[in-house]
Design a protein around this motif. Structure first.
Motif, PDB file in Angstrom:
ATOM      1  N   VAL A 100      -9.612   1.750 -11.507  1.00  0.00           N
ATOM      2  CA  VAL A 100      -9.842   3.157 -11.188  1.00  0.00           C
ATOM      3  C   VAL A 100      -8.920   4.049 -12.019  1.00  0.00           C
ATOM      4  O   VAL A 100      -9.345   5.106 -12.518  1.00  0.00           O
ATOM      5  CB  VAL A 100      -9.623   3.415  -9.686  1.00  0.00           C
ATOM      6  N   ALA A 101      -7.655   3.629 -12.162  1.00  0.00           N
ATOM      7  CA  ALA A 101      -6.701   4.423 -12.943  1.00  0.00           C
ATOM      8  C   ALA A 101      -7.195   4.611 -14.375  1.00  0.00           C
ATOM      9  O   ALA A 101      -7.173   5.732 -14.915  1.00  0.00           O
ATOM     10  CB  ALA A 101      -5.330   3.747 -12.933  1.00  0.00           C
TER      11      ALA A 101
ATOM     12  N   GLU B  21      -8.164  -3.509  -8.453  1.00  0.00           N
ATOM     13  CA  GLU B  21      -9.195  -2.469  -8.357  1.00  0.00           C
ATOM     14  C   GLU B  21      -8.600  -1.100  -8.688  1.00  0.00           C
ATOM     15  O   GLU B  21      -9.227  -0.279  -9.364  1.00  0.00           O
ATOM     16  CB  GLU B  21      -9.784  -2.461  -6.942  1.00  0.00           C
ATOM     17  N   GLU B  22      -7.374  -0.870  -8.215  1.00  0.00           N
ATOM     18  CA  GLU B  22      -6.755   0.434  -8.493  1.00  0.00           C
ATOM     19  C   GLU B  22      -6.455   0.602  -9.982  1.00  0.00           C
ATOM     20  O   GLU B  22      -6.540   1.706 -10.520  1.00  0.00           O
ATOM     21  CB  GLU B  22      -5.482   0.618  -7.670  1.00  0.00           C
ATOM     22  N   LYS B  23      -6.105  -0.479 -10.644  1.00  0.00           N
ATOM     23  CA  LYS B  23      -5.892  -0.413 -12.092  1.00  0.00           C
ATOM     24  C   LYS B  23      -7.175  -0.007 -12.808  1.00  0.00           C
ATOM     25  O   LYS B  23      -7.168   0.811 -13.741  1.00  0.00           O
ATOM     26  CB  LYS B  23      -5.385  -1.773 -12.602  1.00  0.00           C
TER      27      LYS B  23
ATOM     28  N   ARG C 120      -1.800   6.335  -6.256  1.00  0.00           N
ATOM     29  CA  ARG C 120      -3.048   7.104  -6.070  1.00  0.00           C
ATOM     30  C   ARG C 120      -2.785   8.603  -6.086  1.00  0.00           C
ATOM     31  O   ARG C 120      -3.594   9.383  -6.608  1.00  0.00           O
ATOM     32  CB  ARG C 120      -3.728   6.731  -4.750  1.00  0.00           C
TER      33      ARG C 120
ATOM     34  N   THR D 112       0.822  -1.213   0.000  1.00  0.00           N
ATOM     35  CA  THR D 112       0.000   0.000   0.000  1.00  0.00           C
ATOM     36  C   THR D 112       0.852   1.257   0.000  1.00  0.00           C
ATOM     37  O   THR D 112       0.352   2.329  -0.309  1.00  0.00           O
ATOM     38  CB  THR D 112      -0.963   0.021   1.193  1.00  0.00           C
TER      39      THR D 112
ATOM     40  N   MET E 158      -0.401  -3.647 -11.664  1.00  0.00           N
ATOM     41  CA  MET E 158      -0.995  -2.484 -12.314  1.00  0.00           C
ATOM     42  C   MET E 158      -0.333  -2.179 -13.647  1.00  0.00           C
ATOM     43  O   MET E 158      -0.748  -1.251 -14.351  1.00  0.00           O
ATOM     44  CB  MET E 158      -0.905  -1.263 -11.389  1.00  0.00           C
TER      45      MET E 158
ATOM     46  N   GLY F 170       1.031   1.597  -3.635  1.00  0.00           N
ATOM     47  CA  GLY F 170      -0.327   1.901  -4.086  1.00  0.00           C
ATOM     48  C   GLY F 170      -0.736   3.319  -3.737  1.00  0.00           C
ATOM     49  O   GLY F 170      -1.448   3.988  -4.502  1.00  0.00           O
TER      50      GLY F 170
ATOM     51  N   GLY G 246     -13.475   3.295  -6.355  1.00  0.00           N
ATOM     52  CA  GLY G 246     -12.422   2.380  -5.925  1.00  0.00           C
ATOM     53  C   GLY G 246     -12.931   1.280  -5.031  1.00  0.00           C
ATOM     54  O   GLY G 246     -14.098   0.888  -5.108  1.00  0.00           O
TER      55      GLY G 246
ATOM     56  N   ASP H 158      -7.018  11.720  -3.687  1.00  0.00           N
ATOM     57  CA  ASP H 158      -7.087  10.328  -3.243  1.00  0.00           C
ATOM     58  C   ASP H 158      -7.479  10.253  -1.779  1.00  0.00           C
ATOM     59  O   ASP H 158      -7.247  11.190  -1.011  1.00  0.00           O
ATOM     60  CB  ASP H 158      -5.752   9.616  -3.474  1.00  0.00           C
TER      61      ASP H 158
ATOM     62  N   TYR I 246       2.777  -5.085  -6.433  1.00  0.00           N
ATOM     63  CA  TYR I 246       1.735  -4.073  -6.657  1.00  0.00           C
ATOM     64  C   TYR I 246       1.945  -3.377  -7.992  1.00  0.00           C
ATOM     65  O   TYR I 246       1.006  -3.217  -8.781  1.00  0.00           O
ATOM     66  CB  TYR I 246       1.738  -3.042  -5.524  1.00  0.00           C
TER      67      TYR I 246
END
Length: 354
Positions: free
Chosen positions: A300-301, A296-298, A155, A148, A211, A151, A259, A318, A207
């Motif tokens: 959102v990106a 999930e972040e990918k 963000r 994180t 992504m 991550g 997200g 963020d 991570y």
């Protein structure tokens, strides 16, 4: 959906020592002086604070978010001469940057205003870069903490301007000696430096890979200093059209969260990161480390960049260590706003509003 549940925290009639005890029990990481200042606010208002308000204050005033040590006057003596540094941040970071800006006009397009700084790349595009530490979380949960950590700076790039595209990452790691004997570690529940190193390296690597963002640069340092608290620096660079750097929240804008769902992981992340690590931290503060979700972040990106290109985003930031309180504080500081916490999608059905 969650039901909005608030409770009051009686503190107007507490003594200074009782206030400090309350801070410790709630893991607010606020000092006695801080708690007395909070008490004065609510004595003047003639009411007790809610649990949500106490958590927001603790997050906002935390060293992690406010960097009060970086901003304080530092007095030290060197070779018999006393020197006063009027803020480490102002003296050695902001002032240095401003001097560079004077000698290279139009090179630094924006600094200290957003989630990242912006440097001119060409007539149309800018590069933005953000670096942060994730030390305490990596000490108690090396893989998840470093996960994180990376991550979070990705963000920050997504939350820079109206949304920048993350393209590359970097890291700097400082660990205790990997060959130290376990019996030389003088505190209980401390993860061996070799275990910290393996977890941190894998956490950052995995991570970014998930992504599709390569880690292109790094450094590593071993020293006894870092046995009990490693230093884990993560950074990400992004690209953004210069026209999309400026952003503004205006009355009437709709606030949308995108997200992963909110859960019990990451609770009190800002205040935990601001407190001193103790032998109890490994057991008591596990929930302060967020569980990363790079897939999930990918998503959102990709969504953020597509929405920005369609002109659908006027402001983006963020949810950092302080969750919705830090994000809302940054976004709504000029206009104010209403955040409907009961509308937050949850991982666990039994979360209270705080």
């Amino acid at each position: 959906m969650s039901k909005a549940v608030f409770r009051s925290i009686p503190l107007r009639d507490l003594t200074a020592d009782q206030l400090l005890d309350l801070s410790k029990r709630m893991k607010l990481s606020l000092s006695k002086a801080d708690m007395l200042a909070v008490q004065k606010i609510y004595q003047d208002e003639g009411r007790e604070p809610t649990d949500v308000e106490m958590e927001v204050i603790a997050q906002t005033w935390s060293e992690h978010c406010k960097h009060r040590i970086f901003g304080a006057k530092i007095y030290h003596t060197l070779n018999g001469q006393q020197e006063v540094v009027d803020g480490l941040f102002k003296t050695y970071i902001r002032n240095v940057t401003e001097e560079i800006c004077k000698t290279k006009p139009d090179f630094v397009l924006s600094a200290f205003e957003d989630n990242a700084g912006f440097v001119k790349l060409d007539d149309d595009k800018a590069v933005c870069l953000k670096v942060e530490t994730h030390n305490h979380p990596s000490a108690i949960e090396p893989y998840a903490g470093a996960n994180t950590g990376l991550g979070g700076v990705i963000r920050d790039i997504l939350g820079a301007g109206k949304g920048a595209k993350p393209v590359a990452s970097l890291d700097v790691f400082c660990f205790g000696p990997p060959d130290i004997e376990q019996d030389q570690i003088k505190a209980k529940d401390v993860i061996h430096p070799l275990g910290v190193m393996r977890g941190v390296v894998r956490g950052v690597r995995d991570y970014g890979n998930r992504m599709g963002i390569p880690t292109v640069n790094g450094a590593i340092q071993f020293d006894d200093t870092f046995i009990y608290n490693p230093l884990v620096f993560c950074g990400t660079a992004g690209i953004i059209p210069i026209k999309d750097i400026a952003k503004e929240v205006k009355p009437g804008h709709l606030l949308i969260a995108a997200g992963g769902r909110t859960g019990k992981d990451g609770l009190k992340g800002a205040t935990f990161s601001s407190a001193e690590l103790t032998t109890d931290s490994h057991e008591e503060d596990q929930t302060a480390v967020q569980i990363g979700n790079p897939i999930e972040e990918k998503k959102v990106a990709d969504w953020v960049i597509a929405a920005r290109e369609k002109g659908l985003i006027q402001f983006v930031t963020d949810c950092g260590a302080g969750g919705f309180s830090s994000a809302a504080g940054e976004m709504l500081r000029d206009t104010g706003g209403v955040v409907w916490l009961e509308n937050a999608p949850l991982k666990a059905p039994d979360l209270e509003s705080w």
